[in-house]
Design an enzyme around this catalytic site. Sequence first.
Site, PDB file in Angstrom:
ATOM      1  N   ASP A 203       1.765   9.452   7.387  1.00 54.38           N
ATOM      2  CA  ASP A 203       2.569   8.638   6.157  1.00 54.38           C
ATOM      3  C   ASP A 203       3.027   6.917   6.443  1.00 54.38           C
ATOM      4  O   ASP A 203       3.024   6.530   7.715  1.00 54.38           O
ATOM      5  CB  ASP A 203       4.291   8.537   5.325  1.00 54.38           C
ATOM      6  CG  ASP A 203       4.339  10.465   4.790  1.00 54.38           C
ATOM      7  OD1 ASP A 203       3.407  10.590   4.832  1.00 54.38           O
ATOM      8  OD2 ASP A 203       5.513  10.377   4.949  1.00 54.38           O
TER       9      ASP A 203
ATOM     10  N   HIS B  77       2.068   8.012  -1.507  1.00 57.18           N
ATOM     11  CA  HIS B  77       2.938   8.066  -1.072  1.00 57.18           C
ATOM     12  C   HIS B  77       4.805   6.628  -1.983  1.00 57.18           C
ATOM     13  O   HIS B  77       5.114   7.492  -1.637  1.00 57.18           O
ATOM     14  CB  HIS B  77       2.977   7.397   0.360  1.00 57.18           C
ATOM     15  CG  HIS B  77       4.912   7.602   1.473  1.00 57.18           C
ATOM     16  ND1 HIS B  77       5.763   8.833   0.878  1.00 57.18           N
ATOM     17  CD2 HIS B  77       5.433   6.812   2.222  1.00 57.18           C
ATOM     18  CE1 HIS B  77       6.505   8.488   1.868  1.00 57.18           C
ATOM     19  NE2 HIS B  77       6.200   7.633   3.117  1.00 57.18           N
TER      20      HIS B  77
ATOM     21  N   HIS C 139       8.070   1.086  -0.450  1.00 59.79           N
ATOM     22  CA  HIS C 139       8.555   2.397   0.063  1.00 59.79           C
ATOM     23  C   HIS C 139      10.240   1.913  -0.197  1.00 59.79           C
ATOM     24  O   HIS C 139      11.250   1.039   0.365  1.00 59.79           O
ATOM     25  CB  HIS C 139       8.323   2.238   1.816  1.00 59.79           C
ATOM     26  CG  HIS C 139       8.655   2.993   2.654  1.00 59.79           C
ATOM     27  ND1 HIS C 139       9.526   4.257   2.347  1.00 59.79           N
ATOM     28  CD2 HIS C 139       7.293   3.694   3.173  1.00 59.79           C
ATOM     29  CE1 HIS C 139       9.436   5.277   2.989  1.00 59.79           C
ATOM     30  NE2 HIS C 139       8.762   5.319   3.100  1.00 59.79           N
TER      31      HIS C 139
ATOM     32  N   HIS D  39       3.321   9.378  11.161  1.00 61.15           N
ATOM     33  CA  HIS D  39       3.366   7.968  10.541  1.00 61.15           C
ATOM     34  C   HIS D  39       2.830   6.498  11.263  1.00 61.15           C
ATOM     35  O   HIS D  39       2.516   6.677  12.277  1.00 61.15           O
ATOM     36  CB  HIS D  39       5.737   7.411  10.893  1.00 61.15           C
ATOM     37  CG  HIS D  39       5.985   8.450   9.777  1.00 61.15           C
ATOM     38  ND1 HIS D  39       6.549   9.325  10.166  1.00 61.15           N
ATOM     39  CD2 HIS D  39       5.868   8.049   8.334  1.00 61.15           C
ATOM     40  CE1 HIS D  39       7.330   9.948   9.454  1.00 61.15           C
ATOM     41  NE2 HIS D  39       7.369   9.176   8.154  1.00 61.15           N
TER      42      HIS D  39
HETATM   43 ZN   LIG Z   1       7.947   7.515   4.464  1.00 60.65          ZN
END
Ligand SMILES: [Zn+2]
Length: 262
Positions: A49, A100, A104, A196
């Site tokens: 991610d 995603h 963010h 990540h």
């Molecule tokens: Zn994330």
Amino acid sequence: MGGWWLVVLVVAVVALGYAVLPNVWTRVLKRTALRRVPAAGRRVALTFDDGPDPKYTPRLLDALAQCGVRATFFVIAEKALRHPDIVERMIREGHEVQVHGMRHVLVPVLPPGSAWDQAFTAAEKLQERFGLSIRWYRPTWGLCNLPSLWWTWGGRRGLRMVTWSIMVGDWRRTDSGVLRDRILRRLHPGAILVLHDSDETWGSEAGAPERVIELMPELAAALAARGYRLGPLRDLLAAGGLPQPGTVDWSGAAPGPPRAQR
Ligand SMILES: [Zn+2]
């Protein structure tokens, strides 16, 4: 009892239903969002991610190539458009790219239009720029709200929600051996592992992805020793006999010709 109590009550109930209960449903009751595919047997989906990140992702791709492992990257669309060369390399090297979010952000507090943009406009941008067919949406921090749950329910608009079944705190700088052991302790058939490849997200520690890059050869070897195969999400679905969700309904936008991912 003043009328304002009623207002407070109504606001609280609406907030609960809009921002909280959808996450109780997906995360606590483990419904609707895909989090594992037990029928896939001794396979683990390797997913990343928050990228692409020019500092870490190219070196992660080097490490994956050296191990002969392919993965699924849940990318932030704005970053993907800022670093298209990295996304093109992912595709060229046989990795899977899914969405995603646009940025963010915390989806539960977003109004419906912004929640739509996080999943569907972001997917549309990735499709337009890279000719991808995006089918899976992993909301940022794994948190959705009522509209985003509704739109992805059963893949009705072409995107389905996916979270994970193994998460190991790799956003904090953690020795790769510790990360490997945490993964092995939680290992199960058809697991979806999330790691990540960026340290720009709020809450992550600077340099944490260095350890994730170091982890790759150790993890590949440890899983192979246990008879497990690491691969992208699409391999897990295929092995578990789950179909990919259908083509995305762009809701008014002219659909581009989707190109099947390898
Ligand atoms: Zn994330």
